[in-house]
Enzyme design. Structure first.
Site, PDB file in Angstrom:
ATOM      1  N   GLU A  60       0.811  -1.223   0.000  1.00 32.56           N
ATOM      2  CA  GLU A  60       0.000   0.000   0.000  1.00 32.56           C
ATOM      3  C   GLU A  60       0.841   1.268   0.000  1.00 32.56           C
ATOM      4  O   GLU A  60       0.534   2.225  -0.711  1.00 32.56           O
ATOM      5  CB  GLU A  60      -0.958   0.016   1.196  1.00 32.56           C
ATOM      6  N   HIS A 129     -10.045  -5.144  11.047  1.00 33.70           N
ATOM      7  CA  HIS A 129     -10.693  -4.916   9.752  1.00 33.70           C
ATOM      8  C   HIS A 129     -11.995  -4.127   9.864  1.00 33.70           C
ATOM      9  O   HIS A 129     -12.833  -4.195   8.969  1.00 33.70           O
ATOM     10  CB  HIS A 129     -10.988  -6.256   9.062  1.00 33.70           C
TER      11      HIS A 129
END
Lengths: 328, 326
Positions: A60, A129
């Site tokens: 990322e 998450h």
């Protein structure tokens, strides 16, 4: 108008903007051959090819940085995070580079980039998450933060984000991808401006400000309250930075009370910012303390019964509205 | 690699640029001590051959990234000493209008895309400008400088991974000045030869000493040519040494006087000067260049001192770019 799902609305926005401008490309994990982890980019690889729909390794910080660098010299990247939870390993790229270089370079370098992906809790995906990322990014001058609740807003705001000359953090609802709603017909272009709130439901008794997943919780709660004779006016800010308080202030001047409902934690963030602005901009009109219904101040647990406690519920919204209305 | 044939005119030009950087920074250090310059000030003294070599090799259209130790490459690329000094003084006439400071020089017109001050954070940006060259079919190479200290952080790994994977036209130059701030390389890396890391990213690695501007040019030119011809990135480790501390607040007590004196025997500026004399250049002519540079730097200090302060309206108006036109 026709009905589209939220994910289809987002896909159309990208498709239309990529057709319109060759500088726009999509980059991220599984956006191409896999057709998108949440199928938002489904079909885009076939349409635009590997030059413009670019699968990345799991890196990322690397691909966020590549996007920023490309934007600095004239491209208009859409960087997809598989979820905003994974943006935290690219935090430095967004904070130190994307948000800062325009000013560091005395306005010489623009960063026209969109970072987008699913945000917030889904269902039982656990502590790491389930982040609601808005507070992290709304703190930063140099960024826009957009969080659309409906398919129509998702499409119109994503198109505006792609055309913006500034870095946009675009927070999609992980649980909203399947939501259906009205979207302008094909060939009718709608650009919804960044930084404008929307009246979602009119009502005279209590203002509720909400966005993202709780938007639907609030609308359901408002129906239940209406059955009891309390009419709520619901305002969706749509953009969290810059924050448009015009409609909220107007509404509070009419209802004299307000509840802010959001998924993110209560400590700081856009929820606290809205409350601060309203107490200053509408102080003389308030008949009750401003209330907030928020995600509970804990890491997200796995067990469903606990997760249901953590997220804002219709009952908590109804309780809060009744408290500020001094009604049983 | 061909046999070095020193060209007197080229060398004279390079000597001059290296001396400008040297004198600029010596003067900056004095004004830092006087309080005319604030914040952090990281000097490039001792490393000048690398920036000057790179500037010689690159085309005007190419892109350059550097760390916070960015005065050298900015000046080598052609930034005026006035704009550079005024930036250090925090003035509106500075290269970043006083909003950047020493660590954030920018000169977009000359392809200098910044001094960046988060270690490892700018390598992916360089991969990004290289990505744009490839995407748009443009013949522009990106060169990205960073220190040995950057080679252990994640930003290095991810940028190198993507640049190698996509064969981007970028040259990664590690200016290994032996210390990550105050920690010597043997305590930060199990490798003596950092260039072997290139292999892990599927790119060519190279390694050289950085005090001879002509040698550095040859190596950088080879890597730039590789990038330009579409053969992908190169990772070059250039061994160098800074004669000052990490920043002005660092007395550099972690290294010995003997080590420093030994390294100063390989002063890149002295080396070029001696080579020019060997080529028959009159020493007085070199002295005249030095005097001219001193005057330029003095004038730059006066310019910086007399310039108007950084402006609040510019600060407020550069948080976000104007919208429209897209």
């Amino acid at each position: 108008m026709r009905e589209l799902r939220y994910r289809e609305a987002l896909r159309e926005a990208m498709l239309e903007e990529m057709e319109r401008d060759d500088r726009v490309f999509l980059m991220g994990e599984e956006v191409g051959h896999y057709q998108g982890a949440y199928k938002v980019s489904e079909g885009l690889l076939d349409k635009f090819g590997e030059r413009r729909v670019i699968d990345t390794p799991i890196a990322e910080a690397g691909f966020a940085g590549v996007g920023i660098g490309a934007a600095m010299v004239g491209l208009r990247p859409i960087i997809e995070f598989m979820t905003w939870n994974f943006s935290f390993v690219a935090f430095d790229q967004i904070i130190s580079n994307a948000a800062k270089v325009h000013q560091m370079s005395a306005g010489e370098i623009d960063v026209p980039i969109v970072f987008r992906g699913p945000n917030g809790a889904a269902k039982q995906v656990g502590s790491q998450h389930s982040h609601s990322a808005a507070p992290f990014y709304t703190h930063i001058p140099g960024l826009y933060v957009v969080q659309p609740s409906t398919p129509r807003d998702a499409k119109g705001l994503l198109k505006s984000a792609i055309r913006s000359n500034n870095p946009v953090v675009f927070l999609e609802g992980e649980t909203l991808y399947g939501v259906q709603g009205e979207v302008p017909d094909e060939g009718v272009e709608e650009l919804i401006p960044i930084g404008e709130s929307r009246l979602a439901r009119p009502g005279a008794d209590c203002t509720i400000v909400t966005w993202g997943r709780p938007y639907y919780t609030v609308l359901a709660a408002a129906e239940r309250l209406a059955a009891e004779g309390i009419e709520c006016e619901v305002i969706d800010p749509r953009t969290l930075r810059p924050l448009d308080t015009t409609l909220m202030v107007q509404s509070v001047k009419k209802t004299n009370r307000c509840v802010v409902v959001h998924e993110h934690w209560p400590y700081g963030g856009p929820g606290a910012e809205i409350v601060d602005r309203l107490q200053r901009e509408a102080f003389d009109y308030l008949d009750a303390p401003l209330e907030r219904v928020t995600g509970l101040d804990v890491p997200m647990p796995y067990a469903l019964n606990l997760e249901d406690k953590v997220l804002p519920t219709e009952d908590r919204v109804i309780d809060a509205v009744k408290r500020v209305s001094y009604s049983k | 690699m061909g046999v070095l044939v020193p060209n007197k005119d080229d060398l004279l030009r390079q000597y001059r640029t290296m001396m400008v950087i040297r004198r600029f920074e010596e003067e900056a250090a004095r004004h830092y001590a006087k309080g005319n310059i604030g914040g952090f000030l990281h000097l490039y003294i001792g490393q000048e051959a690398i920036a000057v070599a790179a500037a010689e090799v690159l085309e005007d259209r190419d892109y350059i990234f550097q760390t916070y130790r960015d005065h050298g490459i900015a000046l080598a690329r052609g930034m005026s000493v006035n704009a550079a000094m005024a930036e250090l003084f925090g003035k509106d006439t500075g290269c970043s209008r006083g909003l950047g400071g020493s660590m954030h020089f920018f000169d977009v017109q000359r392809g200098f895309l910044g001094g960046w001050a988060i270690v490892g954070g700018h390598l992916a940006l360089a991969a990004g400008t290289a990505f744009k060259s490839k995407y748009a079919g443009e013949d522009r190479v990106t060169i990205c400088f960073f220190g040995d200290g950057s080679t252990n952080i994640g930003g290095f790994h991810e940028a190198m991974s993507l640049a190698g994977l996509w064969k981007l036209p970028v040259v990664f130059v590690c200016e290994n000045n032996q210390y990550a701030m105050g920690t010597p390389l043997e305590r930060t890396s199990p490798l003596k030869d950092l260039s072997i890391k290139a292999k892990g990213y599927g790119m060519v690695g190279d390694r050289l000493e950085g005090h001879d501007v002509e040698v550095v040019q040859e190596h950088i030119a080879e890597a730039v040519a590789r990038a330009r011809s579409g053969e992908g990135p190169t990772f070059i480790e250039i061994q160098t040494y800074r004669f000052r501390g990490h920043s002005m607040s660092d007395p550099a007590k972690y290294r010995s006087r003997t080590e420093l004196e030994q390294r100063k025997q390989q002063d890149p500026v002295v080396l070029v000067r001696e080579r020019l004399i060997g080529l028959g250049v009159d020493e007085h002519a070199l002295d005249d260049i030095d005097i001219e540079i001193d005057e330029e730097i003095d004038a730059a200090v006066r310019f910086a001192d007399e310039s108007p302060p950084a402006r609040e309206d510019v600060m407020m108006n550069t948080v976000l770019a104007p919208e429209g036109g897209s």
